[in-house]
Design a protein around this motif. Structure first.
Motif, PDB file in Angstrom:
ATOM      1  N   LEU A  84       0.905  -1.191   0.001  1.00 42.75           N
ATOM      2  CA  LEU A  84       0.041   0.169  -0.028  1.00 42.75           C
ATOM      3  C   LEU A  84       0.927   1.394  -0.069  1.00 42.75           C
ATOM      4  CD1 LEU A  84      -2.745  -1.041   2.709  1.00 42.75           C
ATOM      5  CD2 LEU A  84      -2.598  -1.169   0.359  1.00 42.75           C
ATOM      6  N   LEU A  85       0.682   2.199  -0.921  1.00 47.05           N
ATOM      7  CA  LEU A  85       1.555   3.351  -1.081  1.00 47.05           C
ATOM      8  C   LEU A  85       0.656   4.439  -0.380  1.00 47.05           C
ATOM      9  CD1 LEU A  85       3.063   2.751  -4.709  1.00 47.05           C
ATOM     10  CD2 LEU A  85       4.130   2.278  -2.317  1.00 47.05           C
ATOM     11  N   ILE A  86       1.243   5.121   0.629  1.00 47.68           N
ATOM     12  CA  ILE A  86       0.408   5.929   1.326  1.00 47.68           C
ATOM     13  C   ILE A  86       0.864   7.428   1.386  1.00 47.68           C
ATOM     14  CG2 ILE A  86      -0.490   6.460   3.686  1.00 47.68           C
ATOM     15  CD1 ILE A  86       0.527   3.346   4.361  1.00 47.68           C
ATOM     16  N   PRO A  87      -0.042   8.252   0.871  1.00 49.60           N
ATOM     17  CA  PRO A  87       0.584   9.640   0.886  1.00 49.60           C
ATOM     18  C   PRO A  87       0.605  10.392   2.259  1.00 49.60           C
ATOM     19  CG  PRO A  87      -1.739   9.775   0.231  1.00 49.60           C
ATOM     20  CD  PRO A  87      -1.170   8.140   0.447  1.00 49.60           C
ATOM     21  N   ALA A  88       1.164  11.446   2.002  1.00 50.27           N
ATOM     22  CA  ALA A  88       0.954  12.632   3.204  1.00 50.27           C
ATOM     23  C   ALA A  88      -0.481  13.388   2.928  1.00 50.27           C
ATOM     24  CB  ALA A  88       2.039  13.491   3.128  1.00 50.27           C
ATOM     25  N   VAL A  89      -1.044  13.854   4.002  1.00 51.98           N
ATOM     26  CA  VAL A  89      -2.163  14.818   4.054  1.00 51.98           C
ATOM     27  C   VAL A  89      -2.149  16.213   4.134  1.00 51.98           C
ATOM     28  CG1 VAL A  89      -4.402  15.057   4.919  1.00 51.98           C
ATOM     29  CG2 VAL A  89      -3.495  12.674   4.446  1.00 51.98           C
ATOM     30  N   GLN A  90      -2.546  16.893   3.432  1.00 52.43           N
ATOM     31  CA  GLN A  90      -2.431  18.585   3.572  1.00 52.43           C
ATOM     32  C   GLN A  90      -4.086  18.841   3.464  1.00 52.43           C
ATOM     33  OE1 GLN A  90      -0.868  21.209   0.809  1.00 52.43           O
ATOM     34  NE2 GLN A  90       0.181  22.204   2.851  1.00 52.43           N
ATOM     35  N   TYR A  91      -4.468  19.411   4.796  1.00 53.09           N
ATOM     36  CA  TYR A  91      -5.792  19.846   4.776  1.00 53.09           C
ATOM     37  C   TYR A  91      -6.038  21.156   4.196  1.00 53.09           C
ATOM     38  CZ  TYR A  91      -6.474  15.875   7.940  1.00 53.09           C
ATOM     39  OH  TYR A  91      -6.657  14.445   8.382  1.00 53.09           O
ATOM     40  N   LEU A  92      -7.248  21.283   3.496  1.00 51.08           N
ATOM     41  CA  LEU A  92      -7.766  22.594   2.959  1.00 51.08           C
ATOM     42  C   LEU A  92      -8.983  22.898   3.776  1.00 51.08           C
ATOM     43  CD1 LEU A  92      -7.420  21.472  -0.709  1.00 51.08           C
ATOM     44  CD2 LEU A  92      -5.652  22.729   0.615  1.00 51.08           C
ATOM     45  N   VAL A  93      -9.289  24.316   3.550  1.00 52.10           N
ATOM     46  CA  VAL A  93     -10.645  24.953   4.196  1.00 52.10           C
ATOM     47  C   VAL A  93     -10.838  25.811   2.892  1.00 52.10           C
ATOM     48  CG1 VAL A  93     -12.024  26.226   5.473  1.00 52.10           C
ATOM     49  CG2 VAL A  93     -10.111  24.651   6.609  1.00 52.10           C
ATOM     50  N   GLY A  94     -11.875  25.350   1.810  1.00 47.88           N
ATOM     51  CA  GLY A  94     -11.966  25.955   0.692  1.00 47.88           C
ATOM     52  C   GLY A  94     -10.628  25.672  -0.302  1.00 47.88           C
ATOM     53  N   ALA A  95     -10.117  26.911  -0.527  1.00 52.25           N
ATOM     54  CA  ALA A  95      -8.861  27.013  -1.153  1.00 52.25           C
ATOM     55  C   ALA A  95      -7.679  27.052  -0.625  1.00 52.25           C
ATOM     56  CB  ALA A  95      -8.823  27.767  -2.431  1.00 52.25           C
ATOM     57  N   THR A  96      -7.799  27.317   0.875  1.00 47.26           N
ATOM     58  CA  THR A  96      -6.558  27.649   1.802  1.00 47.26           C
ATOM     59  C   THR A  96      -6.112  26.593   2.475  1.00 47.26           C
ATOM     60  OG1 THR A  96      -7.923  29.720   2.367  1.00 47.26           O
ATOM     61  CG2 THR A  96      -6.376  29.154   3.950  1.00 47.26           C
ATOM     62  N   LYS A  97      -4.916  26.286   2.499  1.00 48.04           N
ATOM     63  CA  LYS A  97      -4.184  25.156   2.989  1.00 48.04           C
ATOM     64  C   LYS A  97      -3.962  25.413   4.511  1.00 48.04           C
ATOM     65  CE  LYS A  97      -1.303  24.862  -1.343  1.00 48.04           C
ATOM     66  NZ  LYS A  97      -0.027  24.890  -1.813  1.00 48.04           N
TER      67      LYS A  97
END
Length: 203
Positions: free
Chosen positions: A90-103
């Motif tokens: 299983l190749l697992i990415p990192a996650v970056q959260y967004l609120v709308g277009a804002t990181k």
């Protein structure tokens, strides 16, 4: 690597419009990207994703992408660089959260999580079609069907490989289905119990 990105939606037609505005443009320059909007009688996201697989019939690696999420540039190139040749990984990415277009914050992996008790695998985790089929596809869970799928894969022998450079951008939704489970302890226990029965039946 032969990767297909699958964006599956169901319910209100607006979800398909969101997919074409957000998820699909982020993926279609990186790999073949398909969409599927389920008919009204489909009541679960797991069933919808399974139907998408039946409809498009991809043969290699699967990358599921939610309609309002995005794959960061280079996502699949980083996955390919990390690929060892083992199709059970299983190749697992990192996650970056967004609120709308804002990181919101930096991208991070959840490599400190024990998959037996908590999900370290975002839905954009790459799983090979052969493994997907071998472990029974998505089950019809009330939530956390992604954890159920990826945990079953590890029970069947898949190893986790975290690819920090590949970033899955996920909309932060405090009111989302996975964040508002009415009785999380009960659902957690139910999934683990069902896995125990499944693993016994495989023996």
């Amino acid at each position: 690597m032969d990767v297909t990105v699958i964006v599956a939606t169901f319910g209100d037609q607006s979800w398909q419009e969101i997919a074409f505005a957000h998820a699909i443009p982020s993926a279609e320059t990186q790999a073949p990207t398909v969409s599927f909007h389920a008919p009204a009688e489909v009541l679960s996201l797991g069933d919808c994703r399974n139907r998408a697989i039946d409809f498009h019939d991809p043969k290699g690696w699967l990358c599921f992408l939610d309609a309002d999420d995005q794959l960061a540039p280079g996502y699949l190139a980083f996955m390919e660089q990390a690929y060892s040749g083992d199709e059970t990984e299983l190749l697992i990415p990192a996650v970056q959260y967004l609120v709308g277009a804002t990181k919101r914050g930096a991208a991070k992996t959840f490599s400190d999580r024990d998959i037996d008790v908590m999900n370290p695998c975002p839905i954009g985790t790459l799983i090979h079609r052969d493994v997907f089929e071998d472990v029974g596809r998505f089950w019809d869970e009330s939530a956390w069907e992604d954890w159920s799928l990826f945990r079953r894969a590890t029970l069947a022998g898949s190893k986790l490989k975290f690819v920090a450079e590949a970033v899955y951008r996920a909309q932060l939704n405090r009111n989302g289905r996975n964040s508002t489970v009415r009785d999380p302890k009960r659902l957690h226990a139910s999934i683990i119990t069902s896995h125990d029965r499944w693993l016994k039946d495989r023996a």
